[in-house]
Design an enzyme around this catalytic site. Structure first.
Site, mmCIF file in Angstrom:
data_model
loop_
_atom_site.group_PDB
_atom_site.id
_atom_site.type_symbol
_atom_site.label_atom_id
_atom_site.label_comp_id
_atom_site.label_asym_id
_atom_site.label_seq_id
_atom_site.Cartn_x
_atom_site.Cartn_y
_atom_site.Cartn_z
ATOM 1 N N ARG A 25 -21.305 -9.710 -55.902
ATOM 2 C CA ARG A 25 -20.259 -9.364 -56.904
ATOM 3 C C ARG A 25 -19.272 -8.280 -56.161
ATOM 4 O O ARG A 25 -17.856 -8.862 -56.156
ATOM 5 C CB ARG A 25 -20.779 -8.922 -58.122
ATOM 6 C CG ARG A 25 -19.723 -9.036 -59.416
ATOM 7 C CD ARG A 25 -18.956 -7.748 -59.539
ATOM 8 N NE ARG A 25 -19.582 -6.382 -59.573
ATOM 9 C CZ ARG A 25 -18.963 -5.415 -59.312
ATOM 10 N NH1 ARG A 25 -17.636 -5.204 -59.316
ATOM 11 N NH2 ARG A 25 -19.532 -4.200 -59.411
ATOM 12 N N ASP A 26 -19.587 -7.178 -56.038
ATOM 13 C CA ASP A 26 -18.250 -6.339 -55.906
ATOM 14 C C ASP A 26 -17.936 -6.413 -54.420
ATOM 15 O O ASP A 26 -16.640 -6.254 -54.234
ATOM 16 C CB ASP A 26 -18.950 -4.709 -55.772
ATOM 17 C CG ASP A 26 -17.841 -3.528 -55.983
ATOM 18 O OD1 ASP A 26 -16.915 -4.062 -55.993
ATOM 19 O OD2 ASP A 26 -18.517 -2.432 -56.265
ATOM 20 N N HIS A 221 -22.360 5.177 -57.957
ATOM 21 C CA HIS A 221 -21.767 3.743 -57.229
ATOM 22 C C HIS A 221 -20.681 4.461 -56.543
ATOM 23 O O HIS A 221 -19.514 4.666 -56.956
ATOM 24 C CB HIS A 221 -21.386 2.931 -58.395
ATOM 25 C CG HIS A 221 -20.549 1.691 -57.959
ATOM 26 N ND1 HIS A 221 -21.161 0.328 -58.299
ATOM 27 C CD2 HIS A 221 -19.276 1.403 -57.331
ATOM 28 C CE1 HIS A 221 -20.204 -0.629 -57.729
ATOM 29 N NE2 HIS A 221 -19.121 0.098 -57.046
ATOM 30 N N HIS A 223 -18.152 4.376 -52.997
ATOM 31 C CA HIS A 223 -17.494 3.586 -51.875
ATOM 32 C C HIS A 223 -17.221 4.604 -50.756
ATOM 33 O O HIS A 223 -17.293 5.808 -50.894
ATOM 34 C CB HIS A 223 -16.170 3.109 -52.431
ATOM 35 C CG HIS A 223 -16.280 1.994 -53.426
ATOM 36 N ND1 HIS A 223 -15.692 0.526 -53.079
ATOM 37 C CD2 HIS A 223 -16.838 2.088 -54.725
ATOM 38 C CE1 HIS A 223 -15.907 -0.183 -54.229
ATOM 39 N NE2 HIS A 223 -16.788 0.332 -55.124
ATOM 40 N N CYS A 254 -11.998 -3.251 -54.740
ATOM 41 C CA CYS A 254 -11.605 -3.682 -55.961
ATOM 42 C C CYS A 254 -10.439 -4.357 -55.800
ATOM 43 O O CYS A 254 -9.325 -3.782 -55.522
ATOM 44 C CB CYS A 254 -11.791 -2.518 -56.944
ATOM 45 S SG CYS A 254 -11.378 -3.289 -58.584
ATOM 46 N N ASN A 263 -17.864 -0.936 -50.226
ATOM 47 C CA ASN A 263 -19.147 -0.016 -50.851
ATOM 48 C C ASN A 263 -19.878 0.666 -49.859
ATOM 49 O O ASN A 263 -19.986 0.159 -48.851
ATOM 50 C CB ASN A 263 -19.745 -0.932 -51.774
ATOM 51 C CG ASN A 263 -19.327 -1.316 -53.116
ATOM 52 O OD1 ASN A 263 -18.244 -2.240 -52.837
ATOM 53 N ND2 ASN A 263 -19.496 -1.075 -54.196
#
Ligand code: HMG
Ligand code: MG
Length: 313
Positions: A25-26, A221, A223, A254, A263
């Site tokens: 996803r990310d 979370h 990065h 993003c 990430n």
């Protein structure tokens, strides 16, 4: 070299950590290359096979906003056909009721909403103001909970925002507690552009604790834009946080925050945790092989130092 670090535990850290994999996803939401649905499905399968306990598979967002994930329904339908209920347990992002309906149609069980801690990013990422994003989440989360789903809440720009600069911790706590009040089971605190540093991580976790939110409800979370992600994980571990988001091969960013680079790589996290003797259940060689294979599809090498060190051609 065995492909694993020596283990030297550090007293006072958690014994076990959950790695929440966000690569499909990310990671893929930000790729210029369009990845075929079958390759995405194989990516998810390989990550599960490598022992990742949670794999966030895709997003039911507007396909014009994130064309890279426009095949979300097709991907999940294929995975369900193959893996059955195991696929229905994979979390997906849903920003609103329309996204939730698409997830419910497929019988999915875990959804995540994503809020912004800042006004500018709420508008850029969700086309809503800081306040009105919660008006979008409220009915979405209420219906998800009523249907018996689990809801994760993300907060973005927790440590800095490319348009607004520093983001006060109280502002992040306000956004996060609003998601918890709406019924989020877990809160993932996103360093969307990778500007967090270790002391700041501890400060934010402490501010949540002061607001009555324990570390058991938090995930971090990171990065790795400035190479601080593992130092930040270490700070999170010292503060007692036991869930960390990571993306295989360090894919990601993003699409609505241009300064967001990859990430934290799952492999870097696994190496680090293994060295500390912290249980995670993930097979490092399996993830490295997967990232190496995915790098072939994307046409560029993984930015992860651990992947580069361990992958063979
Ligand atoms: P909007 O344009 O305001 O949407 O976008 P709307 O509610 O006005 O609806 C307009 C049309 O879109 C309607 O269709 C809706 O049905 C349709 P029409 O009636 O005109 O034919 N629509 C949808 N279609 C499919 N799926 C949907 C959907 N919603 C509406 N879910 C919206 C608002 C929230 C939809 C949009 O801004 C959006 O999709 N944003 C997503 C952006 C995104 O995915 N960003 C990346 C994820 S966040 C992130 O990466 C950060 C994180 O990793 C943590 C960190 O790093 O910090 C989580
Ligand atoms: Mg992210």
């Amino acid at each position: 070299m065995s492909g694993l670090p020596m283990t030297a535990p550090e007293p006072g850290l958690p014994e076990r950590v959950t790695i929440y994999e966000v690569g499909p996803r990310d990671g893929l939401q930000n790729e210029a290359t369009s990845v075929p649905t079958a390759v995405k499905a194989e990516f998810v399968r390989r990550l599960l096979a490598a022992g990742l306990p949670v794999v966030e598979a895709t997003s039911f967002v507007h396909p014009k906003w994130v064309p890279q994930l426009a095949d979300a329904a097709e991907l999940m339908t294929g995975l369900i056909a193959e893996l059955g209920d195991r696929a229905r347990e994979l979390p997906v992002l849903v920003p609103n009721e329309r996204g939730l309906d698409r997830a419910l149609d497929l019988g999915l069980r875990h959804v995540a909403v994503f809020a912004s801690a800042t006004e500018t990013f709420a508008q850029k990422n969700l086309n809503r103001t800081l306040d009105s994003q919660f008006e979008m989440f409220e009915p979405t989360m209420a219906r998800a909970l009523e249907a018996g789903l689990d809801v994760r809440g993300y907060v973005s720009m927790c440590f800095g925002d490319p348009w607004e600069g520093a983001v006060p911790v109280e502002q992040v706590v306000r956004a996060g507690t609003r998601l918890l009040d709406l019924g989020a089971k877990q809160l993932s605190l996103g360093d969307t552009i990778g500007v967090a540093t270790a002391g700041h991580v501890k400060q934010l976790v402490a501010a949540f604790s002061d607001a009555g939110v324990g570390v058991d409800r938090l995930a971090l979370h990171f990065h790795d834009t400035y190479g601080q992600a593992l130092a930040n994980v270490h700070a999170g571990l010292q503060a007692g946080v036991t869930t960390y988001d990571a993306s295989a091969g360090g894919l990601g960013g993003c699409p609505y925050a241009k300064s967001a680079t990859g990430n934290l790589a799952t492999e870097d996290l696994v190496w680090f945790l293994t060295g500390l003797g912290i249980e995670h259940g993930v097979d490092l060689a399996g993830v490295v092989g997967t990232s190496h294979w995915m790098a072939g599809h994307l046409g560029r090498p993984s930015p992860s130092a651990v992947v580069r060190a361990l992958a063979t051609t």
